[in-house]
Design a protein around this motif. Structure first.
Motif, PDB file in Angstrom:
ATOM      1  N   VAL A 104      -3.199  62.413  -8.329  1.00  0.00           N
ATOM      2  CA  VAL A 104      -4.254  62.144  -9.318  1.00  0.00           C
ATOM      3  C   VAL A 104      -5.229  63.322  -9.357  1.00  0.00           C
ATOM      4  O   VAL A 104      -5.535  63.848 -10.430  1.00  0.00           O
ATOM      5  N   GLN A 105      -5.717  63.750  -8.191  1.00  0.00           N
ATOM      6  CA  GLN A 105      -6.649  64.882  -8.151  1.00  0.00           C
ATOM      7  C   GLN A 105      -5.953  66.166  -8.617  1.00  0.00           C
ATOM      8  O   GLN A 105      -6.562  66.980  -9.311  1.00  0.00           O
ATOM      9  N   ALA A 106      -4.704  66.337  -8.240  1.00  0.00           N
ATOM     10  CA  ALA A 106      -3.974  67.529  -8.666  1.00  0.00           C
ATOM     11  C   ALA A 106      -3.795  67.546 -10.181  1.00  0.00           C
ATOM     12  O   ALA A 106      -3.877  68.608 -10.807  1.00  0.00           O
ATOM     13  N   SER A 107      -3.560  66.385 -10.778  1.00  0.00           N
ATOM     14  CA  SER A 107      -3.411  66.343 -12.238  1.00  0.00           C
ATOM     15  C   SER A 107      -4.712  66.715 -12.925  1.00  0.00           C
ATOM     16  O   SER A 107      -4.697  67.368 -13.972  1.00  0.00           O
ATOM     17  N   VAL A 108      -5.836  66.340 -12.337  1.00  0.00           N
ATOM     18  CA  VAL A 108      -7.138  66.709 -12.906  1.00  0.00           C
ATOM     19  C   VAL A 108      -7.325  68.227 -12.838  1.00  0.00           C
ATOM     20  O   VAL A 108      -7.745  68.861 -13.815  1.00  0.00           O
ATOM     21  N   VAL A 109      -6.983  68.822 -11.693  1.00  0.00           N
ATOM     22  CA  VAL A 109      -7.101  70.282 -11.539  1.00  0.00           C
ATOM     23  C   VAL A 109      -6.155  70.995 -12.495  1.00  0.00           C
ATOM     24  O   VAL A 109      -6.543  71.941 -13.185  1.00  0.00           O
ATOM     25  N   LEU A 110      -4.892  70.550 -12.549  1.00  0.00           N
ATOM     26  CA  LEU A 110      -3.913  71.189 -13.443  1.00  0.00           C
ATOM     27  C   LEU A 110      -4.305  71.050 -14.906  1.00  0.00           C
ATOM     28  O   LEU A 110      -4.080  71.960 -15.704  1.00  0.00           O
ATOM     29  N   LEU A 112      -7.373  70.952 -16.103  1.00  0.00           N
ATOM     30  CA  LEU A 112      -8.426  71.941 -16.359  1.00  0.00           C
ATOM     31  C   LEU A 112      -7.831  73.344 -16.486  1.00  0.00           C
ATOM     32  O   LEU A 112      -8.183  74.095 -17.406  1.00  0.00           O
ATOM     33  N   LEU A 113      -6.909  73.688 -15.590  1.00  0.00           N
ATOM     34  CA  LEU A 113      -6.269  75.002 -15.667  1.00  0.00           C
ATOM     35  C   LEU A 113      -5.473  75.165 -16.962  1.00  0.00           C
ATOM     36  O   LEU A 113      -5.507  76.227 -17.592  1.00  0.00           O
ATOM     37  N   LEU A 114      -4.777  74.110 -17.367  1.00  0.00           N
ATOM     38  CA  LEU A 114      -4.020  74.148 -18.615  1.00  0.00           C
ATOM     39  C   LEU A 114      -4.951  74.342 -19.805  1.00  0.00           C
ATOM     40  O   LEU A 114      -4.708  75.192 -20.668  1.00  0.00           O
ATOM     41  N   GLY A 115      -6.016  73.566 -19.862  1.00  0.00           N
ATOM     42  CA  GLY A 115      -6.962  73.687 -20.964  1.00  0.00           C
ATOM     43  C   GLY A 115      -7.611  75.055 -21.021  1.00  0.00           C
ATOM     44  O   GLY A 115      -7.719  75.674 -22.086  1.00  0.00           O
ATOM     45  N   ALA A 116      -8.034  75.562 -19.855  1.00  0.00           N
ATOM     46  CA  ALA A 116      -8.658  76.891 -19.809  1.00  0.00           C
ATOM     47  C   ALA A 116      -7.654  77.971 -20.209  1.00  0.00           C
ATOM     48  O   ALA A 116      -8.002  78.912 -20.932  1.00  0.00           O
TER      49      ALA A 116
END
Length: 192
Positions: A104-110, A112-116
């Motif tokens: 779950v936390q990794a999906s949140v980080v990924l 953000l990285l995808l969007g950026a």
């Protein structure tokens, strides 16, 4: 002892030119397309689950790559880059374990990285488009604007959208890929 020529499905196609081989297998492409569309629709129906499965899969693959890099680093002790490979491998393993243990936390980080990444790519494409003075100017600017807006949409919805964006994009990609294979198969069939 004499060799007998192979028989069966593959043997019938071996003598055909590549284009004819494709045409003879149009139903397989159709089946692939249908499976991809169904998988995409399932992913769209359960985006959170699709996101978590994607993140866990990515985590496992990243950890495996990290382990291989560490092993190569130890095996290449005489090379100057061995320590860098080992350190890089450790980071990969740590990231993989994090994605596997905390999807779950990794999906949140990924997310953000995808969007950026999409936002940055969109800006670069649009700027490159404005610098072009040929037929590619319009499509490049359009591509940049669309990609940038998608990235901005993802980043502005973060972190609330972190659990469904990856699954949503995966589902959309699978549906469009499936439709592409279906059209390819039907085109092959019509030319058979």
């Amino acid at each position: 002892m004499t060799m007998q020529p192979p028989t069966g499905f593959g043997a019938k196609l071996r003598g055909l030119p590549p284009t004819e081989q494709l045409r003879a297998n149009w139903a397989w492409f159709l089946g692939l397309g249908i499976v991809a569309v169904v998988a995409g629709l399932v992913a769209l129906a359960i985006t959170e689950f699709a996101t978590l499965v994607s993140v866990v899969t990515i985590g496992v693959l990243v950890a495996v790559v990290g382990l291989v890099e560490i092993v190569l680093g130890f095996r290449a002790r005489g090379w100057g880059q061995a320590l860098y490979w080992e350190i890089s491998g450790l980071f990969y393993v740590a990231a993989g374990i994090f994605a596997w243990a905390e999807p779950v936390q990794a999906s949140v980080v990924l997310t953000l990285l995808l969007g950026a990444g999409l936002l940055a790519t969109g800006i670069v494409r649009a700027v490159a488009g404005f610098r072009h003075h040929d037929k590619m100017r319009g499509p490049l600017i359009l591509s940049g604007v669309v990609t940038g807006l998608l990235g901005l949409l993802i980043v502005s919805g973060w972190p609330a959208n972190g659990l469904f964006v990856i699954g949503l994009l995966l589902g959309i990609e699978l549906v469009f890929t499936g439709i592409n294979w279906i059209f390819f198969a039907l085109r092959l069939r019509s030319h058979a």
